[in-house]
Each structure stands twice: as C-alpha cells, then as structure tokens.
Design a protein around this motif. Sequence first.
Motif, mmCIF file in Angstrom:
data_model
loop_
_atom_site.group_PDB
_atom_site.id
_atom_site.type_symbol
_atom_site.label_atom_id
_atom_site.label_comp_id
_atom_site.label_asym_id
_atom_site.label_seq_id
_atom_site.Cartn_x
_atom_site.Cartn_y
_atom_site.Cartn_z
ATOM 1 N N ASN A 110 1.372 -14.179 -62.310
ATOM 2 C CA ASN A 110 0.004 -13.771 -61.967
ATOM 3 C C ASN A 110 -0.195 -13.465 -60.489
ATOM 4 N N THR A 119 -8.744 -13.241 -62.208
ATOM 5 C CA THR A 119 -7.678 -13.286 -63.211
ATOM 6 C C THR A 119 -7.299 -11.868 -63.626
ATOM 7 N N TRP A 131 -10.270 -18.096 -68.796
ATOM 8 C CA TRP A 131 -11.202 -17.052 -68.367
ATOM 9 C C TRP A 131 -12.160 -16.668 -69.493
#
Length: 397
Positions: free
Chosen positions: A29, A60, A83
């Motif tokens: 990520n 995100t 999320w």
Amino acid sequence: MNTSTTASKSSDIPGFVDRIVRPLTHLFNPLILRIAGGRWFPMFSLLHHRGHKSGRIYATPVTGFPRGGFFWLGLAFGQNSGWARNVLAAGDAYLRYRGSDYHLVEATVVATAEVADELPRVVRLGAAAFSMPRGIGPHLASALAGGGMNLVLTGRSGSELEAVAADQRKHGARVLTVVADLLDDDARTLLIGAAQREFGGVDVLVNNAGGDPLRQFEEMSIEENESIIKLNLFAPIALSHLVLPGMLERGRGHIVNISAMAGRVGFPYTEAYAAAKDGLIGFSRVLRTDYRARGVSSSVLILGAIAGAGQGQRTMDQMRMPKSSFMAPVGLVAKALLKAIDKDKAEIVVQPGPGRMLRAVMDFYPGLGPWMNNQMGVNRTLREIQDFRKSQTPAGR
C-alpha cells in the motif's frame, strides 16, 4: 462534485488466502499510495475516509470505476474491510480519481451479479484462462490480475508457470496452474475442466500460445509445418469450442486471440505461421459475429514485433542485436488486452505508428510488405536470426 457511490462486493477470498494477502496489502500500500489517484493510473483511486471510532482521516488506495453517475468500488476483502466500514458509518468520503476529486455520498453495498451490466467487462468477468507461460504471457496475466480477475495459467513448463503464479499471488490474485501440451486433445479438455472446477467457469479465454521456428519452408517436414498450424490456429479454435457452452449458458464471456502481422507483412520463413495467424483473425471475426448477440464476444490482437518479451526479443538479446524503433513495448500489448475486453474491441493492431492503417494498405498493395522488409533490412535481420537458430540446433534435429 457530489455523486453517489455503490461498492460492488467481489467474491469472498478463502480464509487461508486472506491470511496471506492481508499482510501483503500493508506491505504494498505505501508504494501504491504514491500513484493512486493520478491521471495516468486509472486502476488505483485514492479514498479519503474518516475512522468511525477514532475520527482520524485515512487515505486508502482502492479500485474504482465511474459508471452511470456512480462510482463502483471493489471490495476485495468484503464489506468488513476497514475503509468500507468507515465509509458506511460516515455516509460519505472523498475520492481522487485520475487527478480529479469527488465527494461520495450514500454508499451502498450490492452484489456484483446485481450490477454486472454497469461494471467494466474486465471487472465483472471473474476467471480468465491463459495459454501462456512465456513471452508476453506474464505481462497479460499481471494486467488482468490487476483488474481483479482470477487466473488459470497453462504451458509445458511447470516451473515457469509457478514463477508467474507466485508473482500474481503476491498481489492477491487466485491462480491455478495446469501443465499441458495444447497440441493434445485430452490435455485441452483436462485444462478447461480444471478451470471450471476451481472457479465455476471460464469468463475470459486468452489464446496466447504460439511460436515459429523461423526456418525455410522447404527444409521442414510437412509434419513440422502441421504442428505450427495446430499450435497457432487449431489449439485456439479447440479451446474456444470447449469454453463456449459455459459462456453461452451464463450469457457472458470474452475470447481474445493473439495474432500477428506476419501474414500481412510477408515476413520471410514464416509460411505456416503466417497462414495460421491470418486464419486466427478470420476465426475471431466470425465467432464475434455469430455469438456477440448472445453475450459472448471475441477480439483479436494483431501484434507487430514486440520489445521486452517473447522469442524474438530473446533471440535478439542472444545475438546482441540492438532494439529496433519498429518494435512496440510489451506494455502496449497488456493495455490492448484490457481495452479489447473492457471496450469490446473487435481488432487492435499493436505496433508503432498507424498500425491499423498500415495493415489496410498492405491488403490493398500485397507487394508493399515484402518491399518494406527489404528496404528496412528486415529480410537481412531474419536471415541472420535463422542462421543463428540453426547454429544452436543440435545436429540431426
């Protein structure tokens, strides 16, 4: 800009895969965050959402697509991902997509099957079978795995297949490998049967297996020429025939055949290969015409010389030949594959310059291709490659 968003729920990930993949997302990520939401990276959007307990703002990377006034966000780990819980609790979020910012409101979770017609084909089609371990195959696998598809990879080398599969699994894709010789009838049947058992069916078939020894026609036996045609033409037809009933039953599917400019340009030493690749174009056209109205489409990618992958590139590297400006980067092939599926394109020519127009001109002037080959030194280069390959072949073969 205010817009509603609906999150499409992807198929659940098995528990053991989930335990492996989730830690990897934390690893990758930070890298994806650097490109997510950028103009040139439509596969990754950047979602800003407020923690439903902490109140903090989080960023995100997500996969999202605008369709019909909505943004569809894929739920790779289901609606209980952090999320998704935050967005559903807050009722809104902010999304950066291709360099622009959007205010998302009224989030709802729906099943993919309920909104399949709204989603890009590359997202709603779930399992792809590839005949491909080498050359451009791994690049095509990465492209479709990046779109959320499960993969079935086949080829004759188990170690090469597993290497490609391991790379895709790192990014969360479910991958099945099947070692098979596509010239064998039973092997093709077992391949498709394995894909159906693992994923419930094949939604996308990519016929990428192929190759040519680049030897003079008169020096090869008729059996050798027959094998070239079987690999480059009959195997794709046979695999398409095997997956078609399931596609028609589900009312959706896409078959992508990888062809070449060889038949139009008149490359020397490619008689059987050129005939097979031209035949593949004709097969793709008629298949598309006959079954598109029933939900099953067909596309063909017509490739020129490709740099960075494939037998031609490997041979040039071995001969220490410089890269030609007439070679298209392998990344363009992967982009063309996604475009063919998502936009349902009938034919895409992949080569530098106006490839489709050049192909049409060569149809009108059949002698143009051979003349260009001679003027640009292609004939000389292919003779050198043929001599090199002949020198690498053991005596008696």
